[in-house]
Design a protein around this motif. Structure first.
Motif, PDB file in Angstrom:
ATOM      1  N   ALA A 194       0.811  -0.814   0.727  1.00  0.00           N
ATOM      2  CA  ALA A 194      -0.113   0.051   0.091  1.00  0.00           C
ATOM      3  C   ALA A 194       0.984   1.528  -0.036  1.00  0.00           C
ATOM      4  O   ALA A 194       0.431   2.336  -0.065  1.00  0.00           O
ATOM      5  N   LEU A 195       2.133   1.069   0.005  1.00  0.00           N
ATOM      6  CA  LEU A 195       3.086   2.106   0.440  1.00  0.00           C
ATOM      7  C   LEU A 195       3.910   2.652  -0.819  1.00  0.00           C
ATOM      8  O   LEU A 195       5.381   3.421  -0.730  1.00  0.00           O
ATOM      9  N   GLN A 196       3.991   2.192  -1.871  1.00  0.00           N
ATOM     10  CA  GLN A 196       4.815   2.181  -3.378  1.00  0.00           C
ATOM     11  C   GLN A 196       4.186   3.456  -3.889  1.00  0.00           C
ATOM     12  O   GLN A 196       5.489   3.483  -5.086  1.00  0.00           O
ATOM     13  N   GLN A 197       3.069   3.686  -3.603  1.00  0.00           N
ATOM     14  CA  GLN A 197       3.184   5.279  -4.665  1.00  0.00           C
ATOM     15  C   GLN A 197       1.568   5.854  -3.212  1.00  0.00           C
ATOM     16  O   GLN A 197       1.753   5.367  -2.343  1.00  0.00           O
ATOM     17  N   PRO A 198       1.872   6.665  -3.848  1.00  0.00           N
ATOM     18  CA  PRO A 198       0.569   7.661  -2.420  1.00  0.00           C
ATOM     19  C   PRO A 198      -0.352   7.074  -2.639  1.00  0.00           C
ATOM     20  O   PRO A 198      -0.800   6.191  -3.682  1.00  0.00           O
ATOM     21  N   ILE A 199      -0.994   7.342  -1.284  1.00  0.00           N
ATOM     22  CA  ILE A 199      -1.874   5.650  -0.895  1.00  0.00           C
ATOM     23  C   ILE A 199      -3.345   6.556  -1.205  1.00  0.00           C
ATOM     24  O   ILE A 199      -3.021   7.807  -0.748  1.00  0.00           O
ATOM     25  N   SER A 200      -4.344   6.312  -1.676  1.00  0.00           N
ATOM     26  CA  SER A 200      -5.819   6.735  -1.846  1.00  0.00           C
ATOM     27  C   SER A 200      -6.085   6.014  -0.222  1.00  0.00           C
ATOM     28  O   SER A 200      -6.346   5.438   0.678  1.00  0.00           O
ATOM     29  N   LEU A 201      -7.259   7.095  -0.078  1.00  0.00           N
ATOM     30  CA  LEU A 201      -8.374   7.377   0.481  1.00  0.00           C
ATOM     31  C   LEU A 201      -8.466   5.918   0.969  1.00  0.00           C
ATOM     32  O   LEU A 201      -8.768   4.979   2.003  1.00  0.00           O
ATOM     33  N   GLU A 202      -9.319   5.527   0.182  1.00  0.00           N
ATOM     34  CA  GLU A 202      -9.655   4.212  -0.162  1.00  0.00           C
ATOM     35  C   GLU A 202      -8.478   2.959   0.379  1.00  0.00           C
ATOM     36  O   GLU A 202      -9.112   2.347   0.991  1.00  0.00           O
ATOM     37  N   THR A 203      -7.386   2.932  -0.424  1.00  0.00           N
ATOM     38  CA  THR A 203      -6.489   1.730   0.134  1.00  0.00           C
ATOM     39  C   THR A 203      -6.363   2.564   2.020  1.00  0.00           C
ATOM     40  O   THR A 203      -6.026   1.430   1.693  1.00  0.00           O
ATOM     41  N   TYR A 204      -6.224   3.219   1.619  1.00  0.00           N
ATOM     42  CA  TYR A 204      -5.689   3.710   3.182  1.00  0.00           C
ATOM     43  C   TYR A 204      -7.218   2.808   4.470  1.00  0.00           C
ATOM     44  O   TYR A 204      -6.630   2.197   5.388  1.00  0.00           O
ATOM     45  N   LEU A 205      -8.675   3.503   4.146  1.00  0.00           N
ATOM     46  CA  LEU A 205      -9.207   3.189   4.980  1.00  0.00           C
ATOM     47  C   LEU A 205      -9.472   1.152   4.712  1.00  0.00           C
ATOM     48  O   LEU A 205     -10.219   0.704   6.010  1.00  0.00           O
ATOM     49  N   ALA A 206      -9.031   0.640   3.404  1.00  0.00           N
ATOM     50  CA  ALA A 206      -8.976  -0.676   3.538  1.00  0.00           C
ATOM     51  C   ALA A 206      -8.023  -1.210   4.159  1.00  0.00           C
ATOM     52  O   ALA A 206      -8.303  -2.527   4.410  1.00  0.00           O
ATOM     53  N   ASN A 207      -7.741  -1.486   4.410  1.00  0.00           N
ATOM     54  CA  ASN A 207      -5.972  -1.441   5.205  1.00  0.00           C
ATOM     55  C   ASN A 207      -6.456  -1.443   6.781  1.00  0.00           C
ATOM     56  O   ASN A 207      -6.987  -1.068   6.722  1.00  0.00           O
ATOM     57  N   ARG A 208      -5.490  -2.339   8.019  1.00  0.00           N
ATOM     58  CA  ARG A 208      -5.418  -2.427   8.747  1.00  0.00           C
ATOM     59  C   ARG A 208      -3.894  -1.553   9.841  1.00  0.00           C
ATOM     60  O   ARG A 208      -3.229  -1.441   9.000  1.00  0.00           O
ATOM     61  N   HIS A 209      -5.229  -1.389  11.391  1.00  0.00           N
ATOM     62  CA  HIS A 209      -4.453  -0.025  11.441  1.00  0.00           C
ATOM     63  C   HIS A 209      -3.942  -0.133  12.458  1.00  0.00           C
ATOM     64  O   HIS A 209      -4.475  -1.078  13.612  1.00  0.00           O
ATOM     65  N   ILE A 210      -2.797   0.150  13.469  1.00  0.00           N
ATOM     66  CA  ILE A 210      -2.595   0.513  14.914  1.00  0.00           C
ATOM     67  C   ILE A 210      -2.854   1.950  15.172  1.00  0.00           C
ATOM     68  O   ILE A 210      -2.365   3.237  14.382  1.00  0.00           O
ATOM     69  N   LEU A 211      -3.795   2.023  16.092  1.00  0.00           N
ATOM     70  CA  LEU A 211      -3.967   3.358  16.866  1.00  0.00           C
ATOM     71  C   LEU A 211      -3.097   3.137  18.104  1.00  0.00           C
ATOM     72  O   LEU A 211      -3.169   2.044  19.009  1.00  0.00           O
ATOM     73  N   VAL A 212      -2.324   5.071  18.289  1.00  0.00           N
ATOM     74  CA  VAL A 212      -1.731   4.552  19.152  1.00  0.00           C
ATOM     75  C   VAL A 212      -1.554   5.550  20.076  1.00  0.00           C
ATOM     76  O   VAL A 212      -2.156   6.623  19.738  1.00  0.00           O
ATOM     77  N   SER A 213      -2.768   4.966  21.012  1.00  0.00           N
ATOM     78  CA  SER A 213      -3.441   5.790  22.585  1.00  0.00           C
ATOM     79  C   SER A 213      -2.313   6.434  24.259  1.00  0.00           C
ATOM     80  O   SER A 213      -2.675   4.567  23.898  1.00  0.00           O
ATOM     81  N   ARG A 214      -2.593   6.407  24.843  1.00  0.00           N
ATOM     82  CA  ARG A 214      -2.690   6.469  25.993  1.00  0.00           C
ATOM     83  C   ARG A 214      -3.963   6.595  26.830  1.00  0.00           C
ATOM     84  O   ARG A 214      -4.129   5.420  27.586  1.00  0.00           O
ATOM     85  N   ARG A 215      -5.210   6.827  26.038  1.00  0.00           N
ATOM     86  CA  ARG A 215      -5.859   5.991  26.454  1.00  0.00           C
ATOM     87  C   ARG A 215      -6.616   4.523  25.950  1.00  0.00           C
ATOM     88  O   ARG A 215      -6.728   4.392  25.053  1.00  0.00           O
ATOM     89  N   ALA A 216      -7.590   3.715  26.701  1.00  0.00           N
ATOM     90  CA  ALA A 216      -7.894   2.592  26.849  1.00  0.00           C
ATOM     91  C   ALA A 216      -9.298   2.863  25.877  1.00  0.00           C
ATOM     92  O   ALA A 216      -9.207   2.029  24.679  1.00  0.00           O
ATOM     93  N   ASP A 217      -9.709   4.022  25.244  1.00  0.00           N
ATOM     94  CA  ASP A 217     -10.603   3.538  24.127  1.00  0.00           C
ATOM     95  C   ASP A 217     -10.632   5.363  23.733  1.00  0.00           C
ATOM     96  O   ASP A 217     -10.276   5.667  24.558  1.00  0.00           O
ATOM     97  N   GLY A 218     -11.721   5.266  22.433  1.00  0.00           N
ATOM     98  CA  GLY A 218     -12.318   6.230  21.770  1.00  0.00           C
ATOM     99  C   GLY A 218     -10.901   6.284  20.751  1.00  0.00           C
ATOM    100  O   GLY A 218     -10.086   6.019  20.713  1.00  0.00           O
ATOM    101  N   PRO A 219     -10.907   8.059  20.002  1.00  0.00           N
ATOM    102  CA  PRO A 219     -11.144   7.621  18.791  1.00  0.00           C
ATOM    103  C   PRO A 219      -9.176   8.326  18.517  1.00  0.00           C
ATOM    104  O   PRO A 219      -8.769   8.862  20.057  1.00  0.00           O
ATOM    105  N   GLY A 220      -8.218   8.309  18.068  1.00  0.00           N
ATOM    106  CA  GLY A 220      -6.885   8.774  17.837  1.00  0.00           C
ATOM    107  C   GLY A 220      -7.839  10.300  17.362  1.00  0.00           C
ATOM    108  O   GLY A 220      -8.576  10.166  16.474  1.00  0.00           O
TER     109      GLY A 220
END
Length: 147
Positions: free
Chosen positions: A21-47
């Motif tokens: 997914a990172l071999q060219q500029p990433i489209s929003l659709e590709t970004y949303l379709a991939n699996r992500h790690i969310l880094v936050s000190r909070r136990a829940d909620g959005p980043g």
């Protein structure tokens, strides 16, 4: 309270070397379709990036939540998870390990760091000296998008 801008950085999406997914500029659709790690000190909620996506009518569901950027980097380095971070952080991580990266697919997401002090200390020589030293030590770190 007085304030002064210290650092500003745009966001990037990083992943293991060779991540498809990172071999060219990433489209929003590709970004949303991939699996992500969310880094936050909070136990829940959005980043921060999730709030930005929601403001623009999009939603992602992170596959993994982590409290440490460095731990998230270790997971990203050996999996197909993606991690969205300030470019400033990526520059530091690249001193330790290789990653591929592209710009975050929605423009405008930025990390802004400020220094704060009480107005009564504005003219204090020691406080002024310390503020100047902080600014001098960070002057080479300010990062903007290369575009």
């Amino acid at each position: 309270i007085e304030q002064q801008a210290v650092l500003r950085s745009d966001y990037v999406v990083m992943g293991r070397p060779g991540h498809p997914a990172l071999q060219q500029p990433i489209s929003l659709e590709t970004y949303l379709a991939n699996r992500h790690i969310l880094v936050s000190r909070r136990a829940d909620g959005p980043g921060l990036e999730d709030d930005w996506l929601l403001q623009h009518g999009h939603r992602r569901v992170p596959a993994l939540r982590c409290q440490s950027l460095w731990t998230a980097c270790q997971v990203v380095a050996s999996t197909d998870y993606l991690l969205t971070v300030p470019r400033l952080f990526l520059q530091q991580a690249l001193n330790i390990q290789r990653f591929d990266s592209v710009a975050f697919p929605l423009s405008g997401l930025q990390l802004s760091v400020y220094m704060y002090w009480h107005r009564s200390r504005d003219a204090d020589p020691a406080n002024r000296w310390l503020r100047n030293e902080v600014m001098k030590s960070l002057c080479g770190l300010a990062v903007e998008s290369p575009e």
